[in-house]
Motif scaffolding. Structure first.
Motif, short mmCIF file in Angstrom:
data_model
loop_
_atom_site.label_atom_id
_atom_site.label_comp_id
_atom_site.label_asym_id
_atom_site.label_seq_id
_atom_site.Cartn_x
_atom_site.Cartn_y
_atom_site.Cartn_z
N GLU A 225 -14.12 0.69 -2.60
CA GLU A 225 -14.08 0.56 -4.05
C GLU A 225 -12.83 -0.21 -4.47
N PRO A 226 -12.98 -1.23 -5.33
CA PRO A 226 -11.80 -1.94 -5.82
C PRO A 226 -10.83 -0.98 -6.51
N GLY A 227 -9.56 -1.15 -6.23
CA GLY A 227 -8.54 -0.35 -6.92
C GLY A 227 -8.26 1.01 -6.32
N ASP A 228 -8.97 1.38 -5.25
CA ASP A 228 -8.78 2.71 -4.67
C ASP A 228 -7.74 2.67 -3.55
N ALA A 229 -6.48 2.84 -3.92
CA ALA A 229 -5.40 2.81 -2.93
C ALA A 229 -5.45 4.03 -2.02
N ALA A 230 -5.90 5.17 -2.53
CA ALA A 230 -5.90 6.40 -1.75
C ALA A 230 -6.82 6.29 -0.53
N LEU B 171 -0.35 0.25 -4.08
CA LEU B 171 -1.30 -0.76 -4.54
C LEU B 171 -2.49 -0.85 -3.57
N PRO B 172 -3.68 -1.16 -4.09
CA PRO B 172 -4.90 -1.11 -3.27
C PRO B 172 -5.08 -2.32 -2.35
N VAL B 173 -4.38 -2.28 -1.23
CA VAL B 173 -4.45 -3.36 -0.24
C VAL B 173 -4.69 -2.72 1.13
N MET B 174 -5.70 -3.17 1.85
CA MET B 174 -5.98 -2.62 3.17
C MET B 174 -5.06 -3.24 4.21
N VAL B 175 -4.40 -2.39 4.98
CA VAL B 175 -3.52 -2.84 6.05
C VAL B 175 -4.34 -3.03 7.33
N VAL B 176 -4.09 -4.13 8.01
CA VAL B 176 -4.77 -4.42 9.28
C VAL B 176 -3.72 -4.42 10.39
N ASP B 177 -4.00 -3.72 11.48
CA ASP B 177 -3.09 -3.75 12.62
C ASP B 177 -3.89 -3.80 13.91
N ALA B 178 -3.18 -3.66 15.02
CA ALA B 178 -3.86 -3.75 16.32
C ALA B 178 -4.87 -2.64 16.51
N LEU C 69 0.81 -1.22 0.00
CA LEU C 69 0.00 0.00 0.00
C LEU C 69 0.84 1.26 0.00
N TYR C 70 1.76 1.36 0.98
CA TYR C 70 2.44 2.64 1.20
C TYR C 70 3.68 2.82 0.34
#
Length: 223
Positions: free
Chosen positions: A180-185, A143-150, A138-139
């Motif tokens: 939305e698919p593809g929305d990295a922002a 690329l449009p991937v959601m980061v998951v953290d604590a 992502l950063y």
């Protein structure tokens, strides 16, 4: 379907409260990759000290890092904590980038494979787990991937959007279903806003009274 209290509603509320976060702070995509390794199990201020060491040594490149002795690299990374472990992990990442022909321009790997394939390749690198891999995707690569953290888990659980004991993949899928698919922002902004909320308000001992989400939070309502 997303409800009134879904992730997009959380995003809109936090965006209005906090504004742009400009996260991840870095001078290059490779610096983001380095930070994704060094931030494991430590506070960001410690990562900044280690990155400052690398910058002062003119060592923020794949070639220079691989040319350093392991002991010299470890000393530069010392402020990040668990620095000998992180030394091995950073070297593994640099060897991966070099093997992909992307040592000079690490962000080139974004064009070498599909996102799922690149994610699998990153997860195969020593010391890179799901959160680190997704942070790089992502950063560093946009690329449009959601980061998951604590923070994501804590906030999602308290506002009633996540159940207990969900896997990383299940949490990620629950959030991705609303985006939305593809929305990295949007993924970048949402994760950064959740981090800001988790650091300043939704702590283990939360500050519910002043939290921007207190009107839509099940945890706050039950206090």
């Amino acid at each position: 379907m997303p409800g009134e209290n879904g992730w997009l509603a959380v995003f809109r509320t936090l965006q209005e409260a906090f504004g742009p976060q400009e996260w991840w702070p870095a001078q290059s995509p490779f610096e983001v990759m380095v930070g994704a390794i060094l931030t494991q199990n430590t506070a960001w201020r410690n990562v900044e000290k280690a990155i400052a060491n690398l910058r002062a040594a003119d060592a923020l490149s794949v070639a220079v890092i691989l040319a350093l002795s392991e002991n010299d690299l470890a000393e530069l990374l010392r402020p990040s904590g668990f620095y000998r472990i992180k030394t091995k992990r950073l070297l593994a990442l640099c060897r991966f980038l070099e093997a992909r022909g992307a040592g000079a321009v690490p962000e080139q790997i974004a064009r070498q494979a599909t996102v799922p394939a690149l994610r699998r390749d990153l997860l195969a690198v020593h010391g890179i787990g799901e959160e680190s891999a997704d942070s790089i995707l992502l950063y560093a690569l946009g690329l449009p991937v959601m980061v998951v953290d604590a923070y994501t888990r804590r906030i999602g659980g308290r506002v009633g959007l996540l159940g207990d004991h969900l896997s990383y993949t299940e949490v990620q899928a629950a959030i991705e279903a609303e985006l939305e698919p593809g929305d990295a922002a949007v993924r970048n902004a949402l994760h950064a806003l959740l981090v800001s909320l988790g650091k300043d308000y939704c702590r283990p001992r939360p500050c519910c009274d002043t939290c921007p989400l207190n009107m839509r939070c099940a945890y706050a309502a039950g206090r």
